[in-house]
Motif scaffolding. Structure first.
Motif, mmCIF file in Angstrom:
data_model
loop_
_atom_site.group_PDB
_atom_site.id
_atom_site.type_symbol
_atom_site.label_atom_id
_atom_site.label_comp_id
_atom_site.label_asym_id
_atom_site.label_seq_id
_atom_site.Cartn_x
_atom_site.Cartn_y
_atom_site.Cartn_z
ATOM 1 N N UNK A 1 1.254 -0.752 0.133
ATOM 2 C CA UNK A 1 -0.184 0.183 -0.222
ATOM 3 C C UNK A 1 0.913 0.983 -0.327
ATOM 4 N N UNK A 2 0.241 2.043 -1.110
ATOM 5 C CA UNK A 2 1.743 3.063 -1.044
ATOM 6 C C UNK A 2 0.645 4.425 -0.010
ATOM 7 N N UNK A 3 -0.487 4.092 0.725
ATOM 8 C CA UNK A 3 -0.729 5.306 1.877
ATOM 9 C C UNK A 3 -1.690 4.515 2.455
ATOM 10 N N UNK A 4 -2.316 4.361 3.498
ATOM 11 C CA UNK A 4 -2.432 3.735 4.869
ATOM 12 C C UNK A 4 -3.948 4.194 5.282
ATOM 13 N N UNK A 5 -4.580 4.103 5.118
ATOM 14 C CA UNK A 5 -6.345 4.113 4.967
ATOM 15 C C UNK A 5 -6.274 3.161 6.407
ATOM 16 N N UNK A 6 -7.917 3.770 6.593
ATOM 17 C CA UNK A 6 -8.197 2.693 7.388
ATOM 18 C C UNK A 6 -9.102 1.563 6.826
ATOM 19 N N UNK A 7 -8.459 0.171 6.981
ATOM 20 C CA UNK A 7 -9.258 -0.243 6.560
ATOM 21 C C UNK A 7 -9.193 -0.749 5.008
ATOM 22 N N UNK A 8 -7.458 0.046 4.330
ATOM 23 C CA UNK A 8 -7.607 0.605 3.057
ATOM 24 C C UNK A 8 -7.831 -0.954 2.437
ATOM 25 N N UNK A 9 -7.291 -2.423 2.655
ATOM 26 C CA UNK A 9 -6.691 -2.978 1.763
ATOM 27 C C UNK A 9 -7.895 -4.108 2.022
ATOM 28 N N UNK A 10 -8.985 -4.427 3.283
ATOM 29 C CA UNK A 10 -9.824 -4.736 2.965
ATOM 30 C C UNK A 10 -10.866 -3.879 2.459
ATOM 31 N N UNK A 11 -10.984 -3.269 2.571
ATOM 32 C CA UNK A 11 -12.431 -2.429 1.066
ATOM 33 C C UNK A 11 -11.480 -2.019 0.106
ATOM 34 N N UNK A 12 -10.371 -2.199 -0.255
ATOM 35 C CA UNK A 12 -10.127 -2.690 -2.140
ATOM 36 C C UNK A 12 -10.288 -3.613 -2.600
ATOM 37 N N UNK A 13 -10.155 -4.133 -1.438
ATOM 38 C CA UNK A 13 -9.882 -6.206 -2.370
ATOM 39 C C UNK A 13 -11.701 -6.017 -2.412
ATOM 40 N N UNK A 14 -12.289 -5.960 -1.541
ATOM 41 C CA UNK A 14 -14.121 -6.464 -1.225
ATOM 42 C C UNK A 14 -14.271 -5.600 -2.751
ATOM 43 N N UNK A 15 -14.358 -4.218 -2.954
ATOM 44 C CA UNK A 15 -14.456 -3.656 -3.577
ATOM 45 C C UNK A 15 -13.951 -3.982 -5.354
ATOM 46 N N UNK A 16 -13.075 -4.534 -5.080
ATOM 47 C CA UNK A 16 -12.253 -6.071 -6.973
ATOM 48 C C UNK A 16 -13.218 -6.790 -6.657
ATOM 49 N N UNK A 17 -14.075 -6.944 -5.611
ATOM 50 C CA UNK A 17 -14.786 -8.702 -5.963
ATOM 51 C C UNK A 17 -13.977 -9.536 -5.566
ATOM 52 N N UNK A 18 -13.246 -9.579 -4.142
ATOM 53 C CA UNK A 18 -12.155 -10.454 -3.712
ATOM 54 C C UNK A 18 -12.452 -10.567 -2.292
#
Length: 284
Positions: free
Chosen positions: A218-235
């Protein structure tokens, strides 16, 4: 004393609690949820929109439901006069809040390092979610914490994630802004006046077709970033009840953190392998 409530029709958890707990202020119900005092069928949850089904048993306690005991000692990965890196186990809070009664890594480490004649003071540099394991960094002074954070844009943050499904293509970048929702305690993905930039890179390490191990940076460090992004992607991340489905543990591990030492400009790298119960998720 706890309230035991039987679900007679499907609904979201917060809606159900609001209807059942007549006379309770909404803020009180939300506080019980956020502090881990609510369980569904014996499993603690903090998810406001957790889907309830007919026949479920919801229990609301005055104190958090204990699912595993906190460790008395933490593994120290690195230590000098200014910086301490530890391996935080899954299920343990990074730091406490005024509303939290559960033990947390900051308190355990402070007690672990303190002597009767001298109490140790620590300042958290980064935080990782309660159900995420891996590298967690502390500073021994407020000045050092601020100095490290001043160069945080140069830090490299690498995670391992086990997700549902098999991402196609096998690697890529998610460049989608995130916006915090304080009501639901989750991040919304996509353009919005209040959203902040967030960039997540992922690469497939291996897959069995049903679940996939990713290396994530991750380039940024937002709260729940990985979790939210991967869920948005469908995984969604395995075991992530807030953005996916509930499980025995969440498939997210803070593998490596590389920072610049503000005193001498040299790189420091902290790394810890994921535990066995993390990799076991890949084949369940």
């Amino acid at each position: 004393m706890s309230e035991k409530l039987h679900v007679k029709e499907s609904s979201g958890l917060l809606t159900f609690l609001g209807a059942q707990l007549q006379g309770w202020a909404r803020s009180k119900i939300k506080q019980r949820l956020q502090s881990g005092c609510v369980s569904v069928n014996g499993v603690s949850t903090t998810q406001h929109d957790f889907a309830l089904n007919v026949g479920d048993l919801v229990e609301v306690g005055a104190t958090p439901k204990v699912t595993n005991s906190s460790p008395s000692q933490l593994e120290i990965l690195y230590s000098d006069r200014d910086i301490i890196a530890i391996n935080k186990p899954a299920g343990l809070l990074s730091v406490g809040t005024t509303k939290e009664t559960q033990q947390h890594a900051l308190a355990i480490l402070r007690n672990q390092l303190s002597r009767r004649s001298q109490a140790v003071k620590l300042w958290p540099v980064n935080r990782i979610d309660r159900d995420t394991s891996g590298v967690l960094l502390f500073a021994t002074s407020r000045e050092m914490r601020e100095a490290v954070m001043a160069k945080w844009d140069q830090a490299e943050k690498t995670y391992l994630a086990i997700v549902e499904g098999c991402p196609t293509p096998a690697e890529g970048t998610i460049d989608q802004p995130l916006r915090a929702d304080e009501e639901e305690y989750r991040m919304h993905v996509g353009a919005h006046p209040d959203a902040k930039p967030a960039i997540t890179h992922f690469k497939t390490e291996r897959t069995n077709g049903k679940r996939t191990l990713l290396q994530v940076r991750i380039e940024t460090g937002r709260q729940h970033q990985i979790r939210a992004h991967l869920s948005w992607l469908g995984y969604p991340v395995v075991g992530d009840q807030r953005y996916g489905t509930q499980g025995i543990r969440m498939g997210l591990h803070a593998l490596r953190l590389k920072i610049v030492n503000p005193k001498n400009g040299k790189e420091l790298t902290f790394e810890t392998p994921a535990p066995a119960d993390f990799f076991a998720l890949l084949n369940k």
